[in-house]
Design a protein around this motif. Structure first.
Motif, PDB file in Angstrom:
ATOM      1  N   LEU A 127       0.828  -1.202   0.000  1.00  7.59           N
ATOM      2  CA  LEU A 127       0.000   0.000   0.000  1.00  7.59           C
ATOM      3  C   LEU A 127       0.863   1.253   0.000  1.00  7.59           C
ATOM      4  CD1 LEU A 127      -2.528  -1.169   2.692  1.00  7.59           C
ATOM      5  CD2 LEU A 127      -3.144  -0.516   0.356  1.00  7.59           C
ATOM      6  N   PRO A 128       0.467   2.270  -0.722  1.00  3.89           N
ATOM      7  CA  PRO A 128       1.206   3.524  -0.662  1.00  3.89           C
ATOM      8  C   PRO A 128       0.915   4.297   0.626  1.00  3.89           C
ATOM      9  CG  PRO A 128      -0.679   3.749  -2.122  1.00  3.89           C
ATOM     10  CD  PRO A 128      -0.668   2.309  -1.651  1.00  3.89           C
ATOM     11  N   TYR A 129       1.737   5.260   0.889  1.00  2.00           N
ATOM     12  CA  TYR A 129       1.557   6.224   1.994  1.00  2.00           C
ATOM     13  C   TYR A 129       1.672   5.608   3.379  1.00  2.00           C
ATOM     14  CZ  TYR A 129      -0.021   9.086  -1.842  1.00  2.00           C
ATOM     15  OH  TYR A 129      -0.082   9.753  -3.036  1.00  2.00           O
ATOM     16  N   ALA A 130       2.360   4.499   3.479  1.00  2.00           N
ATOM     17  CA  ALA A 130       2.631   3.967   4.807  1.00  2.00           C
ATOM     18  C   ALA A 130       3.873   4.656   5.358  1.00  2.00           C
ATOM     19  CB  ALA A 130       2.834   2.464   4.733  1.00  2.00           C
ATOM     20  N   SER A 131       4.011   4.636   6.663  1.00  2.00           N
ATOM     21  CA  SER A 131       5.191   5.218   7.305  1.00  2.00           C
ATOM     22  C   SER A 131       6.166   4.101   7.659  1.00  2.00           C
ATOM     23  CB  SER A 131       4.779   5.957   8.579  1.00  2.00           C
ATOM     24  OG  SER A 131       3.865   6.983   8.276  1.00  2.00           O
ATOM     25  N   TYR A 132       7.439   4.328   7.368  1.00  2.00           N
ATOM     26  CA  TYR A 132       8.458   3.330   7.682  1.00  2.00           C
ATOM     27  C   TYR A 132       9.598   3.979   8.445  1.00  2.00           C
ATOM     28  CZ  TYR A 132       6.107   0.395   4.239  1.00  2.00           C
ATOM     29  OH  TYR A 132       5.172  -0.342   3.559  1.00  2.00           O
ATOM     30  N   GLY A 133      10.078   3.262   9.433  1.00  2.00           N
ATOM     31  CA  GLY A 133      11.269   3.716  10.133  1.00  2.00           C
ATOM     32  C   GLY A 133      12.495   3.219   9.393  1.00  2.00           C
ATOM     33  N   ILE A 134      13.668   3.838   9.678  1.00  6.28           N
ATOM     34  CA  ILE A 134      14.872   3.369   9.011  1.00  6.28           C
ATOM     35  C   ILE A 134      15.795   2.716  10.020  1.00  6.28           C
ATOM     36  CG2 ILE A 134      14.704   5.090   7.196  1.00  6.28           C
ATOM     37  CD1 ILE A 134      16.938   6.608   8.517  1.00  6.28           C
ATOM     38  N   ASP A 135      16.572   1.801   9.504  1.00  2.00           N
ATOM     39  CA  ASP A 135      17.520   1.082  10.346  1.00  2.00           C
ATOM     40  C   ASP A 135      18.642   2.052  10.722  1.00  2.00           C
ATOM     41  OD1 ASP A 135      18.892  -0.890  11.601  1.00  2.00           O
ATOM     42  OD2 ASP A 135      19.627  -1.843   9.752  1.00  2.00           O
ATOM     43  N   HIS A 136      18.860   2.172  11.994  1.00  2.00           N
ATOM     44  CA  HIS A 136      19.894   3.128  12.400  1.00  2.00           C
ATOM     45  C   HIS A 136      20.614   2.647  13.641  1.00  2.00           C
ATOM     46  CE1 HIS A 136      17.739   4.683  15.959  1.00  2.00           C
ATOM     47  NE2 HIS A 136      16.674   4.346  15.259  1.00  2.00           N
ATOM     48  N   GLU A 137      21.732   3.257  13.889  1.00  2.00           N
ATOM     49  CA  GLU A 137      22.521   2.952  15.076  1.00  2.00           C
ATOM     50  C   GLU A 137      22.975   4.281  15.654  1.00  2.00           C
ATOM     51  OE1 GLU A 137      26.235   1.037  14.276  1.00  2.00           O
ATOM     52  OE2 GLU A 137      26.050  -0.185  16.075  1.00  2.00           O
ATOM     53  N   ASP A 138      22.637   4.491  16.883  1.00  2.00           N
ATOM     54  CA  ASP A 138      22.974   5.762  17.532  1.00  2.00           C
ATOM     55  C   ASP A 138      22.471   6.956  16.728  1.00  2.00           C
ATOM     56  OD1 ASP A 138      24.247   4.207  19.385  1.00  2.00           O
ATOM     57  OD2 ASP A 138      26.213   4.394  18.410  1.00  2.00           O
ATOM     58  N   GLY A 139      21.329   6.815  16.163  1.00  2.00           N
ATOM     59  CA  GLY A 139      20.757   7.946  15.440  1.00  2.00           C
ATOM     60  C   GLY A 139      21.274   8.116  14.036  1.00  2.00           C
ATOM     61  N   LEU A 140      22.213   7.268  13.646  1.00  2.00           N
ATOM     62  CA  LEU A 140      22.718   7.382  12.279  1.00  2.00           C
ATOM     63  C   LEU A 140      22.285   6.170  11.477  1.00  2.00           C
ATOM     64  CD1 LEU A 140      26.320   8.737  12.781  1.00  2.00           C
ATOM     65  CD2 LEU A 140      24.419   9.868  11.617  1.00  2.00           C
ATOM     66  N   PRO A 141      21.828   6.395  10.274  1.00  2.32           N
ATOM     67  CA  PRO A 141      21.370   5.251   9.472  1.00  2.32           C
ATOM     68  C   PRO A 141      22.518   4.280   9.202  1.00  2.32           C
ATOM     69  CG  PRO A 141      20.818   7.349   8.422  1.00  2.32           C
ATOM     70  CD  PRO A 141      21.744   7.654   9.544  1.00  2.32           C
ATOM     71  N   ARG A 142      22.185   2.982   9.235  1.00  5.41           N
ATOM     72  CA  ARG A 142      23.202   1.988   8.880  1.00  5.41           C
ATOM     73  C   ARG A 142      23.484   2.058   7.381  1.00  5.41           C
ATOM     74  NH1 ARG A 142      23.604  -1.621  13.281  1.00  5.41           N
ATOM     75  NH2 ARG A 142      21.600  -1.736  14.288  1.00  5.41           N
ATOM     76  N   TYR A 143      22.437   2.199   6.629  1.00  4.32           N
ATOM     77  CA  TYR A 143      22.622   2.529   5.219  1.00  4.32           C
ATOM     78  C   TYR A 143      22.502   4.039   5.197  1.00  4.32           C
ATOM     79  CZ  TYR A 143      22.389  -2.390   4.256  1.00  4.32           C
ATOM     80  OH  TYR A 143      22.661  -3.707   4.229  1.00  4.32           O
ATOM     81  N   GLY A 144      22.186   4.646   4.155  1.00  4.09           N
ATOM     82  CA  GLY A 144      22.015   6.080   4.255  1.00  4.09           C
ATOM     83  C   GLY A 144      22.950   6.868   3.357  1.00  4.09           C
ATOM     84  N   ASP A 145      23.334   6.287   2.247  1.00  4.84           N
ATOM     85  CA  ASP A 145      24.113   7.058   1.275  1.00  4.84           C
ATOM     86  C   ASP A 145      23.236   8.149   0.694  1.00  4.84           C
ATOM     87  OD1 ASP A 145      26.410   5.450   1.510  1.00  4.84           O
ATOM     88  OD2 ASP A 145      25.501   3.949   0.181  1.00  4.84           O
TER      89      ASP A 145
END
Lengths: 557, 382, 456
Positions: free
Chosen positions: B228-246
């Motif tokens: 479904l569109p318009y869902a909210s997703y959290g991002i994977d992070h460590e100490d507030g910084l994304p693990r991915y996140g380029d």
């Protein structure tokens, strides 16, 4: 044949002395001398039944079964409950539910919690234990203490059943079942007694007063403190009674009462069978439907109870609560994790404002696969303004207006055809201009700017007030005097089973008070709960000649 | 310009700086200035871009044989009969058919399996990654054969397609990528989130930023299993910084988002394999919808041979023989076909030019400690 | 009001019997020896029970596309178009055409008046007013009190309020909506297999009966404490209580064996997705099919003598997946096809409804009972609430009887009512089922004229 019991009760004039200076209401005019109705009885609603079981035995006890439906009367199921009895099939269900509840309450896991003592031998009958258990539970279920004789009868029943089944707790369980199928439990009955302060007058017993109060404010059976107050006679003193009103108003359980009232008024029972096409509205799945109902109830209790807000602002407020499943339908970001609600406020320029622009209202008052300005307009008239919209005439050929080759793209185009037919125009004129303002929201309540490629015009009017969109409709509802008088009427009907005309002096008093209190629901509830009228009864017609008391005695005993 | 948050302290600092600057750019204190929009997407489907013809003309030698077929052809009927009858046990034996029971994938160079059947067709999806139309070696590439794009553009680099295009299980109707997609949808693992920020105009904007994240939690599916569109997703992070996140820069041209070439890390899960994939010199193209409907996009870039082989190997050791290819053939062919990023010492190329297609739907991306960020998809939010 | 039921023995005596440990076990010889040679009656002389059921669908037929009109009553029903599926069952059906519902100037409340007038004999004065008991309950009062369930109400739409059985406006029967739940109630621990040789009365049933008895003991006290109007409410409660007592009483006796009774498998595909039921047509059909199968056994196992099945509600909310309009909306909004003389999509739903009735009839007739089928010992009254939904007409509402009611009626007839009140059909059904009634209905719906043509 059994006569149909009418919800319209015979009115008897009863002069009431208004106790001046009691300070029962926040402000506003004094309570008028008014009429009161004879005592009555109502069947527990399904929600009340569930609440009581949860209050008495905890939420781990499941109540699964089918309850006989209530008939919506004067806009409320709660009013229908005053005329409703129990059908044969319905009693069978009550009996099944009762046995299931009793078995759960006294199963090996739960009996240490509920049975006040422990027997060492389950086959032996522990009379003191049974007596204590049945007296305690009976008092809460019957909303009054059982007499010694009544307790003894239940105990001796438990003994016979235990002997026959060979197990103490089985016997006790069936005795509990007998309480749960008893009409004194299933019906909330106005019991009366002569009023010692007034010759020839009748008053509710203290326990019946306690029940009225408790079901109004908490939608459940009186708690221990209230029962004690009834036992002490405190509830016959308006002063002491009002202290209980204050105590109960301060409790978080007031939310349950307010939720129950609005669930009834907004016809949320329709959620049980709400169906939306999953192909047309993929985002409005089971979780969103569940949360749509909860969202509106949260909005209501937050605004009206927590913030003690103005009732009228319920139709303009942009504050609400959001959950993940709802975020997908509203198309907004939800930061809270799964199964957590977060406060949410729609931006000031958003077309959504007020509970009539929330999914619950929009989806309930639509078809499974499309919106309906007519259903929405009718719902606003019926539910929020207490105005009756006539049923459609039986013999109209609608297909005249539904030419598949017609250029109509929007609901407004399609409905405008009705205006050309005199038989339709009368009613559609009072529903459609309201409902069309909400056409920005499809049958699931999701926003849309266009329908079939055509821009949606959301202008409309309510009783001569013009507006451009749903938010304007909210403001018009806010400003409409019928909005507040309807609420007062509904809430009093909910409390007492009596739907009164606005011309009634008591209604006028409540309406004036509501205005003086800044349209605060809590103040209104307090005003009702602390009034003498709410507890007043006319003498009952208990003449025995109309009723053959001997007729139903058992043929064998 | 690329920053990867997992690398150097300096980069961490810079990422933090960029995040902080978003607060300023997108935050409410910028009232009066035209509001910067943020567009979020969750990837729902990810596939190797395979150009497939009806009669498999791209594979003149037919589909490549699987481990089982290679083994069957290499042994005598007597040997064949000597193998266990129970299929699974038999397959395990065939998988471990190396000397001393060595697994075919563990020591691929020790087998003399027939060469992989590779794509010989003219056309492929993808882009000209090396800017060199004739496929000759350059300081950055090894010699390779170029494809022509479907609309006739020459110089298309897609050695991944050349490698895998004749593996039937890898094709659009094969089970490998379809399984991987459904495993992702049901598990929520390997969820790719794409966030376009700093958008002034969703139709044309010459400077936007595009972030790539791993989503956490489950996909939000409708009753028929579509995301479904318009869902909210959290991002994977460590100490507030994304693990991915380029975060890479890009632009929007006529409603199509294009990113500048940069190295990008993307999460992967499929066929029970997890990977932190690195796409070297990656470019993303994606249409930006305005109605919440699913969008399609593509990425092109260089994909590490070792990384790819580790996926293949993991897959084959989990399900011996199911996948209709053999490790030794793939291993050898992948190294032969590698056309990017030559090893400075050996000169052998270490990456395969490649192209992937994906589907995505609009989503809200919740950043850690980002409470003030303005909500709104920037698209159809009313 | 008092209805006296002769108890074979005192419950407390039974209870004491159990207490003394003397559980009653009744050995039964081979089943066949219990049936007489023709199989139509139990050998001891008790005929096989005759049951009554209703089957309701919303929105009737398209005029001219249901059944061939007939100028006079006669044999042979011309099923066609929307009712084509019923043709194979024509020999056990009677079709009632041209029976009207005169309203004496009262409003025709769309989709309500039709069923209320035909089922209660009285036209309502208000929307959803049920001015008198529906006939199924009058029949159940007569024949349903000796079964475990006095009536069984089933709704295939997932909505328990889609039930057209009511004692009064405020006393309505809610319908079962889940085949799985229905199966659970029917074949749960309280089910007694009539074909089991051994029978031991369940002491718990006796205790349950005593529970009701104990409640009843307080009746007089309570009645004295309340006003006259409340007494009526309480009286309904106590009537229900006595009925339940009687039903429990039945369960304490060895049931008559019936070879037709089988404990079938629980429903698999029953139209319920997860916990959801609904009005999407394929789900309704699946639910209906499951219900039919279980209900046939509820009847064959003598768990009930009276049932009501609602295939679709009177406002038929049936719909097709992905379509934005329901059967009801279509019936008003869809344009008549000038060549075919019908609304195509509306007619499609009408047809599917009659297809479902054919499935229902087929399910019941597939159960062998004695030397016939379940339908031979049943009167099923199928009907709708309108004849032509487009204009809500309550004249010529389609009604059919299905089954031979134990040989009490003739079948295969098309009855022409010539504009007589529709109450004649209900009156006849009640009389066939043994209700002592010679006149029924009120105002212009009042009638004392049975449909003698169908009486055997």
């Amino acid at each position: 044949m059994i006569p149909v019991v009418s919800h319209l009760r015979q009115w008897v004039l009863l002069a009431l002395f208004v106790f001046a200076g009691l300070g029962l209401t926040a402000c506003g005019p004094a309570e008028p001398v008014t009429e009161s109705a004879p005592p009555d009885m109502r069947r527990l609603t399904e929600e009340q039944y569930r609440n009581i079981i949860a209050d008495v035995f905890g939420t781990t006890i499941t109540v699964s079964g089918r309850f006989d439906p209530l008939v919506r009367t004067e806009g409320l199921l709660a009013v229908g409950a005053w005329s409703t009895s129990v059908s044969s099939a319905g009693l069978m269900q009550y009996e099944e539910i009762a046995r299931s509840v009793a078995a759960q309450v006294l199963n090996e896991t739960n009996r240490p919690l509920f049975a006040p003592c422990q027997t060492s031998d389950d086959t032996a009958f522990d009379e003191p234990c049974a007596r204590q258990f049945l007296a305690k539970v009976g008092r809460v279920l019957f909303r009054r203490p059982l007499t010694d004789e009544e307790v003894s009868a239940r105990v001796s029943f438990a003994r016979r059943a235990a002997d026959s089944l060979g197990h103490f707790y089985d016997g006790l369980s069936f005795s509990l079942t007998s309480l749960l199928v008893d009409p004194e439990f299933l019906f909330i009955t106005d019991f009366t007694e002569p009023d010692p302060d007034q010759r020839d007058a009748t008053r509710l017993t203290a326990f019946s007063k306690a029940a009225r109060l408790s079901f109004l404010l908490w939608n459940t059976t009186p708690d221990d403190a209230l029962l004690i107050a009834a036992e002490n006679g405190d509830l016959h003193s308006m002063d002491r009674l009002s202290r209980h009103v204050d105590r109960m108003m301060a409790s978080p359980r007031l939310n349950n009462g307010v939720r129950a009232f609005f669930s009834d008024m907004l016809e949320f029972n329709k959620f049980d069978v709400l169906e939306k096409d999953s192909i047309i509205y993929p985002a409005f799945g089971t979780a969103a439907v569940r949360d749509a109902r909860e969202q509106t109830l949260r909005t209501i209790t937050d605004h009206l109870v927590t913030r003690n807000g103005d009732y009228r602002d319920l139709f303009t407020t942009r504050k609400t609560f959001m959950s993940r499943p709802l975020g997908m339908v509203y198309q907004v970001r939800v930061k809270a994790p799964e199964n957590v609600w977060e406060p949410f406020e729609f931006p000031a320029d958003d077309p959504r404002a007020g509970i009539q622009a929330q999914l619950s209202f929009l989806a309930l008052n639509s078809h499974p696969g499309r919106s309906s300005p007519t259903l929405r307009g009718k719902a606003i008239r019926n539910m929020l303004l207490c105005q009756r919209v006539p049923d459609p005439p039986a013999d109209v050929d609608f297909s005249e207006f539904n030419d598949p080759n017609s250029p109509s793209k929007t609901a407004r185009d399609r409905l405008s055809a009705h205006a050309t037919n005199a038989a339709c125009a009368g009613c559609h004129r009072i529903t459609d201009p309201i409902g069309l303002a909400l056409e920005n929201f499809d049958g699931s309540g999701q926003f849309r700017a266009v329908e079939n490629g055509a821009h949606i015009d959301t202008s409309g009017d309510l009783d001569g007030i013009l507006f451009a969109d749903g938010a304007g409709l909210g403001q018009a509802l806010h400003d409409n005097p019928a909005t507040t008088s309807c609420l007062v009427n509904r809430i009093y009907a909910y409390a007492s089973g009596q739907s009164l005309s606005s011309r009634n002096e008591w209604m006028a008093y409540l309406e004036e008070g509501f205005a003086a209190d800044g349209y605060s629901i809590t103040a209104l509830l307090k005003r009702i709960a602390s009034s003498t009228t709410f507890y007043a009864v006319a003498p009952a017609d208990t003449s025995e000649q109309e009723f053959d008391l001997a007729a139903n005695t058992s043929p064998v005993e | 310009m690329v920053f990867n948050s997992r690398h150097l302290p300096l980069q961490r600092f810079l990422v933090s700086f960029i995040f902080a600057s978003f607060f300023v750019v997108a935050g409410p204190i910028q009232a009066g200035v035209a509001e910067k929009k943020t567009l979020g997407f969750v990837v729902t489907d990810w596939n190797t871009a395979m150009y497939e013809t009806l009669f498999m003309d791209e594979c003149p030698e037919g589909p490549t044989p699987g481990n089982y077929e290679i083994w069957e052809a290499s042994v005598t009927p007597e040997v064949r009969r000597s193998y266990p009858l129970m299929l699974f046990t038999k397959l395990r034996h065939i998988n471990n058919r190396g000397r001393n029971g060595v697994n075919v994938c563990d020591d691929p160079v020790s087998f003399d399996d027939p060469p992989l059947k590779i794509v010989e067709g003219k056309y492929a999806y993808g882009i000209d990654l090396d800017g060199n139309a004739d496929g000759t070696a350059t300081p950055k590439t090894c010699e390779h054969k170029n494809f022509t794009s479907l609309n006739g553009a020459p110089g298309i680099d897609n050695q991944m397609y050349r490698l895998m295009g004749c593996v039937e299980a890898w094709k659009s109707y094969g089970h490998i990528e379809n399984n991987a997609n459904s495993h992702r949808l049901s598990s929520g693992l390997g969820m790719i989130l794409i966030e376009v920020t700093n958008v002034d105009d969703t139709a044309n904007d010459d400077s936007v930023q595009v972030g790539f994240y791993r989503g956490i939690g489950s996909y939000n599916l409708d009753s028929s299993g579509k995301v479904l569109p318009y869902a909210s997703y959290g991002i994977d992070h460590e100490d507030g910084l994304p693990r991915y996140g380029d975060i890479v820069s890009g632009k929007i041209v006529d409603g199509v988002l294009k990113t500048d070439s940069a190295d990008v890390h993307l999460p992967f899960f499929g066929n029970y394999q997890y990977m932190n994939q690195v796409f070297r010199d990656m470019q993303l193209h994606m249409e930006l919808p305005l109605d919440g409907k699913p969008v399609t996009g593509s990425v092109a870039g260089y994909y590490g041979v070792d990384q790819f082989y580790s996926y293949v190997r993991g897959m084959l050791s989990t399900f011996p023989n199911r996948h209709k290819f053999s490790c030794p053939s793939i291993y050898v062919a992948a190294h032969q076909l590698a056309d990017g990023h030559p090893d400075p010492e050996t000169g052998d190329c270490t990456t395969l030019s490649s192209a992937f297609k994906f589907d995505a739907v609009a989503a809200f991306i919740n950043h850690p400690e980002q409470e003030e960020r303005i909500a709104g998809s920037g698209q159809t939010s009313p | 009001m008092g209805i006296r039921y002769p108890y074979p023995t005192s419950r407390r005596a039974l209870l004491r019997g159990v207490l003394a440990g003397s559980a009653i076990t009744v050995g039964v010889p081979f089943l066949d020896s219990l049936l007489n040679s023709s199989g139509t009656a139990l050998a001891v002389g008790t005929p096989l029970p005759v049951r009554f059921g209703t089957w309701f669908w919303g929105l009737g037929h398209t005029p001219g596309h249901g059944v061939d009109a007939k100028a006079a009553t006669g044999s042979g029903i011309g099923f066609k178009g929307e009712t084509q599926a019923l043709a194979t069952h024509r020999d056990i059906i009677n079709y009632f055409g041209k029976f009207n519902a005169p309203l004496d100037g009262r409003s025709n409340y769309p989709h309500a008046t039709g069923w209320i007038a035909s089922r209660t004999g009285t036209a309502p004065d208000k929307q959803d007013d049920v001015p008198a008991p529906t006939y199924d309950l009058l029949i159940a009062d007569k024949i349903g009190t000796r079964n475990r369930f006095k009536t069984i109400d089933l709704s295939c739409t997932g909505n328990p309020r889609h039930s057209y059985s009511a004692r009064s406006t405020y006393n309505r029967n809610a319908a079962e909506v889940s085949p799985a739940a229905f199966y659970g109630r029917l074949f749960g621990p309280e089910f007694v297999d009539p074909n089991k040789a051994e029978f031991t009365p369940d002491p718990r049933t006796m205790v349950r009966q005593s529970v009701l008895s104990a409640v009843k003991d307080d009746r007089q006290k309570l009645m004295r404490q309340v006003g006259v109007s409340d007494r009526a409410q309480l009286d309904e409660y106590f009537t229900s209580l006595r009925e339940l007592e009687t039903q429990l009483e039945v369960q304490l006796q060895k049931p008559a064996p019936n070879k037709a009774c089988l404990v079938i498998d629980p429903p698999q595909d029953d139209g319920v997705q997860g916990n959801e039921t609904g009005v999407e047509i394929t789900r309704v059909e699946a639910s209906h099919k499951s219900f039919a199968r279980i209900l046939a056994m509820a009847v064959a196992c003598n768990q009930t003598s009276v049932f009501n099945v609602v295939f679709s509600d009177s406002n038929s909310s049936l719909r097709r997946a992905g379509e934005s309009v329901t059967h009801h909306s279509l019936s008003h909004e869809e344009r008549m096809d000038p060549e075919l003389g019908l609304q195509q999509q509306t007619s499609w739903f009408n047809t599917r409804s009659m297809d479902a009735l054919a499935v229902f009839i087929g399910t019941l007739s597939s159960i062998r009972e004695g030397d016939g089928t379940l339908l031979d010992n049943m009167l099923l009254l199928a009907g709708s609430e309108t004849s032509f939904a487009k204009n809500h007409s309550v004249d010529d509402i389609p009604f059919m009887t299905v089954g031979k009611a134990g040989g009490r009626i003739k079948t295969g007839l098309h009855i022409n009512g010539n504009g007589d009140p529709v109450t004649r059909v209900g009156l006849t059904a009640m009389q066939v089922m043994g209700v002592s009634i010679d006149s029924w209905g009120s105002r212009s719906l009042q009638t004392s004229k049975s449909v003698n043509d169908i009486l055997a």
